[in-house]
Design a protein around this motif. Sequence first.
Motif, short mmCIF file in Angstrom:
data_model
loop_
_atom_site.label_atom_id
_atom_site.label_comp_id
_atom_site.label_asym_id
_atom_site.label_seq_id
_atom_site.Cartn_x
_atom_site.Cartn_y
_atom_site.Cartn_z
N ALA A 49 0.91 -0.99 0.17
CA ALA A 49 0.65 0.15 0.05
C ALA A 49 1.21 1.43 0.26
CB ALA A 49 -0.83 0.01 1.24
N SER A 50 2.40 1.08 0.81
CA SER A 50 2.91 2.11 0.41
C SER A 50 3.52 2.46 -0.81
CB SER A 50 3.92 1.92 1.59
OG SER A 50 3.50 2.08 3.02
N LEU A 51 3.60 1.42 -1.64
CA LEU A 51 4.32 1.61 -2.34
C LEU A 51 3.68 2.15 -3.81
CD1 LEU A 51 6.74 0.68 -4.67
CD2 LEU A 51 5.61 -1.51 -4.72
N VAL A 52 2.36 1.83 -3.59
CA VAL A 52 1.44 2.20 -4.25
C VAL A 52 0.80 3.98 -4.57
CG1 VAL A 52 -1.25 2.52 -4.86
CG2 VAL A 52 0.17 0.52 -5.08
N GLY A 53 1.18 4.13 -2.84
CA GLY A 53 1.01 5.68 -2.70
C GLY A 53 2.34 6.51 -3.18
N ALA A 54 3.14 5.92 -3.38
CA ALA A 54 4.80 6.12 -3.02
C ALA A 54 4.75 6.49 -4.58
CB ALA A 54 5.84 5.81 -3.18
N ARG A 55 4.20 5.56 -5.63
CA ARG A 55 4.31 6.20 -7.34
C ARG A 55 3.34 7.14 -8.01
NH1 ARG A 55 1.44 4.32 -11.21
NH2 ARG A 55 2.83 3.24 -13.31
N VAL A 56 2.09 7.32 -6.82
CA VAL A 56 1.44 8.28 -6.71
C VAL A 56 2.36 9.28 -6.90
CG1 VAL A 56 -0.75 9.29 -7.13
CG2 VAL A 56 -1.14 6.75 -7.14
N LEU A 57 2.75 9.24 -5.71
CA LEU A 57 3.73 11.38 -5.30
C LEU A 57 4.74 10.76 -6.74
CD1 LEU A 57 3.74 10.83 -1.74
CD2 LEU A 57 2.58 11.98 -3.18
N ALA A 58 5.24 9.89 -7.29
CA ALA A 58 6.47 10.53 -7.72
C ALA A 58 5.93 10.12 -9.00
CB ALA A 58 7.37 8.63 -8.12
N SER A 59 4.74 10.05 -9.50
CA SER A 59 4.60 10.74 -10.93
C SER A 59 3.40 11.83 -10.85
CB SER A 59 3.58 9.41 -10.91
OG SER A 59 1.95 9.39 -10.76
N GLY A 60 4.25 12.70 -10.18
CA GLY A 60 3.39 13.97 -9.72
C GLY A 60 1.63 13.73 -9.14
N GLY A 61 1.58 13.41 -8.20
CA GLY A 61 0.36 12.96 -8.35
C GLY A 61 0.53 14.14 -7.21
N ASN A 62 -0.73 14.90 -6.20
CA ASN A 62 -0.35 15.47 -4.30
C ASN A 62 -1.26 14.41 -3.61
OD1 ASN A 62 -3.64 15.34 -4.92
ND2 ASN A 62 -4.04 17.43 -4.95
N ALA A 63 -1.36 15.19 -2.63
CA ALA A 63 -1.26 13.95 -1.39
C ALA A 63 -2.86 13.50 -1.46
CB ALA A 63 -1.41 14.86 -0.16
N VAL A 64 -3.92 13.81 -1.90
CA VAL A 64 -5.16 13.35 -2.16
C VAL A 64 -4.66 12.11 -3.43
CG1 VAL A 64 -7.63 13.85 -2.51
CG2 VAL A 64 -5.91 15.29 -1.36
N ASP A 65 -4.06 12.86 -3.82
CA ASP A 65 -4.72 11.13 -5.15
C ASP A 65 -3.63 10.09 -4.22
OD1 ASP A 65 -5.64 13.69 -7.59
OD2 ASP A 65 -2.99 13.77 -7.44
N ALA A 66 -2.28 10.71 -3.93
CA ALA A 66 -1.85 8.66 -3.63
C ALA A 66 -2.87 8.16 -2.08
CB ALA A 66 -0.73 9.76 -2.80
N ALA A 67 -3.48 9.24 -1.52
CA ALA A 67 -4.27 8.57 -0.58
C ALA A 67 -5.40 8.07 -0.66
CB ALA A 67 -5.01 9.70 0.40
N VAL A 68 -6.41 8.28 -2.55
CA VAL A 68 -6.61 7.00 -2.97
C VAL A 68 -6.75 6.11 -3.27
CG1 VAL A 68 -8.66 7.71 -4.96
CG2 VAL A 68 -8.36 9.85 -3.39
N ALA A 69 -4.99 6.01 -3.28
CA ALA A 69 -5.02 5.03 -4.61
C ALA A 69 -4.53 4.09 -3.60
CB ALA A 69 -3.46 5.06 -5.56
N THR A 70 -3.70 4.59 -2.53
CA THR A 70 -3.44 4.42 -0.81
C THR A 70 -4.65 3.27 -0.33
OG1 THR A 70 -1.85 5.35 -1.27
CG2 THR A 70 -2.15 3.74 1.26
N GLN A 71 -6.11 4.35 -0.24
CA GLN A 71 -6.63 3.15 0.33
C GLN A 71 -7.14 2.00 -1.01
OE1 GLN A 71 -9.91 3.83 3.38
NE2 GLN A 71 -9.48 1.64 2.29
N PHE A 72 -7.41 2.19 -1.93
CA PHE A 72 -7.75 1.42 -2.76
C PHE A 72 -7.02 -0.38 -2.72
CE2 PHE A 72 -10.43 4.45 -5.60
CZ PHE A 72 -11.13 3.92 -5.39
#
Length: 574
Positions: A49-72
């Motif tokens: 789950a941490s890896l999913v969120g980190a990938r979103v941040l690395a691809s330019g997403g913000n904290a909310v984007d990463a949180a959504v992906a992390t929850q799924f």
Amino acid sequence: MKRFWGTSLIVAFLSVFLALGSAVAASPGVPEGAPSPYTGMVSTAHPLASLVGARVLASGGNAVDAAVATQFALNVVEPQMSGIGGGGFMMIYLAKEGKVIAIDCREQAPAGATPQMFLDDGGKPLSFEVALQSGHAVGVPGTLKGLVTALEKYGTMTLSSLIEPAIELAERGVVVNAPLAQHIAENAYKFNDAAKSVFMPGGEPLPKGALLVQSDLAKTFKLIRDGGPGVFYNGEVGQALVNAVREKAGTMSMEDLTGYEVKFRDPVRGNYRGYEIVSMGPPSSGGLTLLQMLKILEGYDIKALGHNTPQTLHLMIEAMHLSYADRAKYLADADFVDIPFKGYLDERYIAERRKLIDIVHATPDVTAGDIWEYEGEGPQALRAGEAEKDRGETTHFTVMDKWGNLVSYTTTIEDVFGSGIMVPGYGFMLNNEMTDFDFTPGGVNEVAPGKRPRSSMTPTIAFKDGKCAFSVGSPGGATIITSVMQVIMNMIDHGMNVQEAIDAPRIYSSSFPKVRWEAHLPEWIRNALKLRGHVMEEKPSVIGSVQSIVIDLETGKLYGGADPRREGTVIGVR
């Protein structure tokens, strides 16, 4: 479609795990001398789950984007803790506006719910084990609508892209870790046939190391990806959900689902030793109870008394009893009951409560105080609620992006695997959140149609002189509040870095005389507490699973802590 889990990506992200030092800098929780070249960070209870969120941040997403992906992703890797069949509370700090947003996507009671629904034919409360397996236990889920709402208002990426990693995890399978294997074995008694087919293929619980494949969950996520939240709240997934609840004698209808609304709440705020603590307000009791306990303890020199000494622990236990007594009497869904928000943290009332603490002996007869006296004119509260239910698990995670935005999010299906009901053909577990209401009618937290049950979830963000200093939160039912409190005190009072503050053994006690404690709390300390009149449980327990991000107030560098009580993992993004 490009696969998410390339080996090079895994190596790249695993290489940014944090190394924490032992010396502590001026900012609370910051390990002095530890490297921190990170612009973003994710801390969750599971490495994938941490890896999913980190990938979103690395691809330019913000904290909310990463949180959504992390929850799924957490719905897949921790299916026993949270998911689209549940609800939660999301705190968002928007750095540019300097504003904290509190999103309530807590489950709510169906229109057919009644105050008597957890009573037997003789008018006596059902046992918790019986009640949680009933369709009456399932509240209208809010997680999916909460994620979509946060994404539409504050995110930058699409729902379809952010749900994709979870789809792949569910289809390809994830390895069952030790906590999940234990939880499957312990909760098999309440699984319906659909859940058994996933977690007990062949009739035996999946062991540690087995591959958990969730094809039905992947199908559901694809439906959401392609059709949006409407397929859940007003479509085929929702109809299947309603059917599953009604098969267990519940009353939920499609009208309950279509009528569900995410609510924006005012966060509650208080101060502790110069730090502004911002947390979740009702229907969560977490924020006010946390702030009240901290304010009571602020009257003592906790640093001088020492970490986890008998005197410090005694004062903490007594403060817990006072605050949990008030919690039971006054706190519930603010849309249904009046709450004395001002009086709750009034310095005069805090001083009155503090005077009730005997600094040597445990106080056996702790009752709620008269907060309305300090609120001004207002209604009298209803009678006190039932004894606290400290069961429940949940999960908590936190994300910070390179723009300084931060999400602190606690999300749940209440008990481990919730009600034990998996929606047949759709692969997600349903909550038992209605058991967070009082079973006996008459208190502020009694069941009512459309009402949200009192929660203990305490997603929290702390500030110093207007600067974001750290986030903290935990799962654990009613123990959540005390876990968050102890980690905050460990950093602010005892100068621990964030990982040390999380690792330290914790205690919990909501009422006299029993005290829950964790392993590594020395026997001599437990004996000293017994001499003061506290009754220590015979065996240690695991209390909470805290995730946190701290920010060096001088340099702006990010550091994280994750709880080893599960598989807590911090990943930084350069």
